[in-house]
Design a protein around this motif. Structure first.
Motif, PDB file in Angstrom:
ATOM      1  N   ALA A  47      -2.794   5.312  -0.711  1.00 36.05           N
ATOM      2  CA  ALA A  47      -3.303   6.130   0.383  1.00 36.05           C
ATOM      3  C   ALA A  47      -4.418   7.059  -0.072  1.00 36.05           C
ATOM      4  CB  ALA A  47      -2.158   6.938   1.002  1.00 36.05           C
ATOM      5  N   ASP A  48      -4.295   7.652  -1.284  1.00 36.42           N
ATOM      6  CA  ASP A  48      -5.320   8.607  -1.713  1.00 36.42           C
ATOM      7  C   ASP A  48      -6.662   7.909  -1.940  1.00 36.42           C
ATOM      8  OD1 ASP A  48      -4.296   7.257  -3.905  1.00 36.42           O
ATOM      9  OD2 ASP A  48      -4.562   8.947  -5.274  1.00 36.42           O
ATOM     10  N   ARG A  49      -6.652   6.656  -2.406  1.00 35.76           N
ATOM     11  CA  ARG A  49      -7.905   5.926  -2.589  1.00 35.76           C
ATOM     12  C   ARG A  49      -8.503   5.518  -1.247  1.00 35.76           C
ATOM     13  NH1 ARG A  49      -6.391   2.112  -7.854  1.00 35.76           N
ATOM     14  NH2 ARG A  49      -6.053   3.851  -9.292  1.00 35.76           N
ATOM     15  N   LEU A  50      -7.637   5.171  -0.294  1.00 36.15           N
ATOM     16  CA  LEU A  50      -8.130   4.853   1.056  1.00 36.15           C
ATOM     17  C   LEU A  50      -8.730   6.095   1.705  1.00 36.15           C
ATOM     18  CD1 LEU A  50      -5.223   2.529   2.212  1.00 36.15           C
ATOM     19  CD2 LEU A  50      -7.607   1.840   1.908  1.00 36.15           C
ATOM     20  N   GLU A  51      -8.117   7.259   1.472  1.00 36.90           N
ATOM     21  CA  GLU A  51      -8.670   8.517   1.993  1.00 36.90           C
ATOM     22  C   GLU A  51     -10.070   8.763   1.441  1.00 36.90           C
ATOM     23  OE1 GLU A  51      -6.347  11.998   1.512  1.00 36.90           O
ATOM     24  OE2 GLU A  51      -4.535  11.161   2.429  1.00 36.90           O
ATOM     25  N   ALA A  52     -10.256   8.588   0.130  1.00 34.98           N
ATOM     26  CA  ALA A  52     -11.572   8.805  -0.483  1.00 34.98           C
ATOM     27  C   ALA A  52     -12.602   7.839   0.090  1.00 34.98           C
ATOM     28  CB  ALA A  52     -11.474   8.644  -1.997  1.00 34.98           C
ATOM     29  N   MET A  53     -12.187   6.590   0.317  1.00 32.14           N
ATOM     30  CA  MET A  53     -13.076   5.605   0.928  1.00 32.14           C
ATOM     31  C   MET A  53     -13.493   6.051   2.326  1.00 32.14           C
ATOM     32  SD  MET A  53     -12.927   3.037   3.450  1.00 32.14           S
ATOM     33  CE  MET A  53     -11.173   2.712   3.607  1.00 32.14           C
ATOM     34  N   ILE A  54     -12.546   6.584   3.103  1.00 32.06           N
ATOM     35  CA  ILE A  54     -12.849   7.068   4.450  1.00 32.06           C
ATOM     36  C   ILE A  54     -13.859   8.213   4.393  1.00 32.06           C
ATOM     37  CG2 ILE A  54     -11.879   8.386   6.391  1.00 32.06           C
ATOM     38  CD1 ILE A  54     -11.310   5.491   6.711  1.00 32.06           C
ATOM     39  N   GLY A  55     -13.709   9.111   3.419  1.00 30.16           N
ATOM     40  CA  GLY A  55     -14.671  10.209   3.271  1.00 30.16           C
ATOM     41  C   GLY A  55     -16.075   9.690   3.061  1.00 30.16           C
ATOM     42  N   LEU A  56     -16.222   8.685   2.211  1.00 30.95           N
ATOM     43  CA  LEU A  56     -17.537   8.108   1.928  1.00 30.95           C
ATOM     44  C   LEU A  56     -18.086   7.356   3.134  1.00 30.95           C
ATOM     45  CD1 LEU A  56     -19.780   7.460  -0.151  1.00 30.95           C
ATOM     46  CD2 LEU A  56     -18.437   5.454  -0.799  1.00 30.95           C
ATOM     47  N   MET A  57     -17.260   6.475   3.719  1.00 25.32           N
ATOM     48  CA  MET A  57     -17.717   5.642   4.828  1.00 25.32           C
ATOM     49  C   MET A  57     -18.003   6.463   6.087  1.00 25.32           C
ATOM     50  SD  MET A  57     -18.128   2.647   3.778  1.00 25.32           S
ATOM     51  CE  MET A  57     -17.626   1.415   2.590  1.00 25.32           C
ATOM     52  N   SER A  58     -17.311   7.603   6.238  1.00 27.60           N
ATOM     53  CA  SER A  58     -17.578   8.468   7.397  1.00 27.60           C
ATOM     54  C   SER A  58     -19.015   8.969   7.370  1.00 27.60           C
ATOM     55  CB  SER A  58     -16.624   9.662   7.407  1.00 27.60           C
ATOM     56  OG  SER A  58     -15.298   9.267   7.590  1.00 27.60           O
ATOM     57  N   ILE A  94       0.857  -1.191   0.000  1.00 22.90           N
ATOM     58  CA  ILE A  94       0.000   0.000   0.000  1.00 22.90           C
ATOM     59  C   ILE A  94       0.890   1.236   0.000  1.00 22.90           C
ATOM     60  CG2 ILE A  94      -1.845   1.253   1.169  1.00 22.90           C
ATOM     61  CD1 ILE A  94      -2.724  -1.324   2.460  1.00 22.90           C
ATOM     62  N   GLU A  95       0.733   2.066  -0.993  1.00 25.26           N
ATOM     63  CA  GLU A  95       1.599   3.231  -1.164  1.00 25.26           C
ATOM     64  C   GLU A  95       1.090   4.439  -0.386  1.00 25.26           C
ATOM     65  OE1 GLU A  95       1.839   4.085  -5.297  1.00 25.26           O
ATOM     66  OE2 GLU A  95       2.525   2.085  -5.859  1.00 25.26           O
ATOM     67  N   GLY A  96       2.017   5.153   0.275  1.00 22.91           N
ATOM     68  CA  GLY A  96       1.715   6.463   0.825  1.00 22.91           C
ATOM     69  C   GLY A  96       1.303   6.513   2.273  1.00 22.91           C
ATOM     70  N   LEU A  97       1.273   5.383   2.994  1.00 18.10           N
ATOM     71  CA  LEU A  97       0.861   5.380   4.391  1.00 18.10           C
ATOM     72  C   LEU A  97       2.050   5.708   5.289  1.00 18.10           C
ATOM     73  CD1 LEU A  97      -1.455   2.216   4.466  1.00 18.10           C
ATOM     74  CD2 LEU A  97      -2.088   4.604   4.083  1.00 18.10           C
ATOM     75  N   SER A  98       1.749   5.989   6.561  1.00 21.86           N
ATOM     76  CA  SER A  98       2.811   6.249   7.539  1.00 21.86           C
ATOM     77  C   SER A  98       2.677   5.256   8.684  1.00 21.86           C
ATOM     78  CB  SER A  98       2.722   7.675   8.069  1.00 21.86           C
ATOM     79  OG  SER A  98       1.512   7.866   8.787  1.00 21.86           O
ATOM     80  N   LYS A 111      -9.492  -3.100   0.649  1.00 22.15           N
ATOM     81  CA  LYS A 111      -8.310  -3.607  -0.054  1.00 22.15           C
ATOM     82  C   LYS A 111      -7.769  -2.655  -1.123  1.00 22.15           C
ATOM     83  CE  LYS A 111      -8.468  -7.351   2.339  1.00 22.15           C
ATOM     84  NZ  LYS A 111      -7.457  -7.546   3.417  1.00 22.15           N
ATOM     85  N   LEU A 112      -8.043  -1.376  -1.002  1.00 17.45           N
ATOM     86  CA  LEU A 112      -7.469  -0.403  -1.924  1.00 17.45           C
ATOM     87  C   LEU A 112      -5.960  -0.323  -1.703  1.00 17.45           C
ATOM     88  CD1 LEU A 112     -10.286   2.205  -1.422  1.00 17.45           C
ATOM     89  CD2 LEU A 112      -9.985   0.751  -3.423  1.00 17.45           C
ATOM     90  N   ARG A 113      -5.219   0.053  -2.732  1.00 19.94           N
ATOM     91  CA  ARG A 113      -3.759  -0.110  -2.701  1.00 19.94           C
ATOM     92  C   ARG A 113      -2.964   1.181  -2.600  1.00 19.94           C
ATOM     93  NH1 ARG A 113      -3.554  -4.424  -0.625  1.00 19.94           N
ATOM     94  NH2 ARG A 113      -1.361  -4.651  -1.192  1.00 19.94           N
TER      95      ARG A 113
END
Length: 398
Positions: free
Chosen positions: A288-299, A39-43, A284-286
């Motif tokens: 960070a920016d796609r995971l962020e968008a998912m968080i926006g929706l799921m929030s 997964i790219e871009g995480l910390s 299972k998004l790969r």
């Protein structure tokens, strides 16, 4: 398609509220996706064994009604390791993790005419710079003290530790608090004493560039001390020390501050709805920016389900048809054959039937449904609703 673009319309709609007093419950939670180098871009988060990001949420709740309005603001933060041998002056000049509290306060901005914001924070929000941002935005606050050794003043020049100031305060009243069972702690009823007073928080010696530019005076605050007496020997006594900008002149004022802080559990419920229910950490998004968008929706979805739970708790007898769309009721009836008069359901009954769709048994000893069964029920109902909408469009087209 970004986190900001998806979630911001919801934030704006939430803040467009009618006149009144609203609580802004703020807290940060870790969103962990395990240790997956693909997964790219995480910390790094936690103790460094996981990867993900921090999500800071600001949940708006009616101060009087206790109903959830929505998210007033959010931000995502990627943790950066502190430089080695960093001095206090250097630490204050770089962008720190604690900045998420101030960033969201500023993003929400001052309340509109006739609206009052009371920000409610746990110990993570106890920071002089945070209080400055609250003052700058004309906000009120209730914040739990993190350090009882902090030096404060009481109108004079001498500074004393906060803990020493609390002891002489007279008892304003007491109440009983029922505590549910926890690991190695049986359920009990705690006797709580309440004391209150007034303090000033001095300007710290080491200041960030923002505080230096602001050049503030010491900040006057009320202080409310909530302390359990005669606690069992094997139990940790309940103790909260709460800073507040609200005037506290008597027990009723102190009780209002306490009630506001006790409502902070609602944001913990939101985090459970996101993690246990929506399973945001299992996606299972790969990147960070796609995971962020998912968080926006799921929030937004999670907060809508929290609203449903909140109304079911606060107004259990309210007709469900005044809260949820009629199509939801129709599809619930189609899925739950035993519901003969679905339009007569109360919102509490609807909430439980939704959970039963997800596997909740609803026996007397089962209590209220958890987030896993509520989410599973919502997914099934949502699929039925989408199918009904598509069937209606197909019929219209042909």
């Amino acid at each position: 398609v970004t986190f900001q673009a998806i979630a911001e319309p919801h934030w704006e709609e939430t803040r467009a509220c009618t006149p009144g007093r609203y609580l802004i419950l703020g807290d940060t939670t870790e969103i962990s996706f395990g240790h997956d180098p693909a997964i790219e871009g995480l910390s790094q988060i936690g103790n460094g064994s996981g990867s993900g990001f921090l999500l800071h949420n600001a949940l708006m709740v009616g101060a009087k009604s206790e109903t959830v309005l929505g998210l007033a603001g959010q931000t995502i933060h990627y943790r950066k390791p502190a430089p080695k041998k960093e001095t206090q002056s250097q630490r204050l000049k770089r962008e720190r993790e604690s900045k998420v509290w101030s960033d969201v306060i500023d993003d929400i901005g001052p309340p509109s005419e006739g609206v009052e914001y009371v920000h409610v924070f746990d110990r993570g929000g106890d920071d002089f710079e945070v209080f400055c941002h609250l003052l700058d935005n004309h906000d009120e606050w209730v914040v739990r003290a993190s350090n009882l050794q902090r030096l404060i003043t009481t109108g004079g020049e001498d500074k004393v530790p906060l803990k020493d100031h609390l002891q002489p305060l007279p008892i304003a009243g007491e109440y009983e608090l029922k505590l549910r069972a926890r690991p190695k702690q049986p359920a009990r009823t705690a006797t709580i004493e309440v004391r209150f007073g007034a303090i000033e928080m001095p300007v710290p010696k080491h200041r960030s560039p923002y505080v230096k530019a602001l050049n503030p005076d010491p900040i006057p605050m009320s202080i409310v001390w909530v302390h359990e007496v005669n606690a069992p020997a094997d139990a940790e006594p309940i103790e909260w020390v709460l800073y507040s900008s609200l005037p506290v002149k008597g027990f009723s004022d102190a009780w209002e501050v306490i009630r506001y802080y006790e409502l902070r559990w609602l944001i913990e419920e939101l985090h459970k709805a996101m993690k246990s229910g929506a399973r945001v950490q299992s996606r299972k998004l790969r990147t960070a920016d796609r995971l962020e968008a998912m968080i926006g929706l799921m929030s937004v979805v999670a907060v809508r389900l929290l609203q449903l739970k909140s109304v079911a708790r606060v107004e259990p007898d309210r007709p469900a048809r005044t809260v949820v769309p009629s199509l939801w009721l129709q599809m619930l009836k189609a899925a739950r054959k035993n519901l003969s008069r679905v339009h007569d359901l109360t919102i509490h009954q609807f909430y439980r039937e939704l959970a039963k769709l997800g596997g909740f048994l609803g026996r007397k000893r089962d209590g209220e449904p958890g987030w896993i069964t509520v989410w599973r029920g919502w997914e099934k109902l949502n699929m039925l609703v989408r199918g009904a909408e598509l069937a209606s469009r197909f019929k219209q087209c042909g």
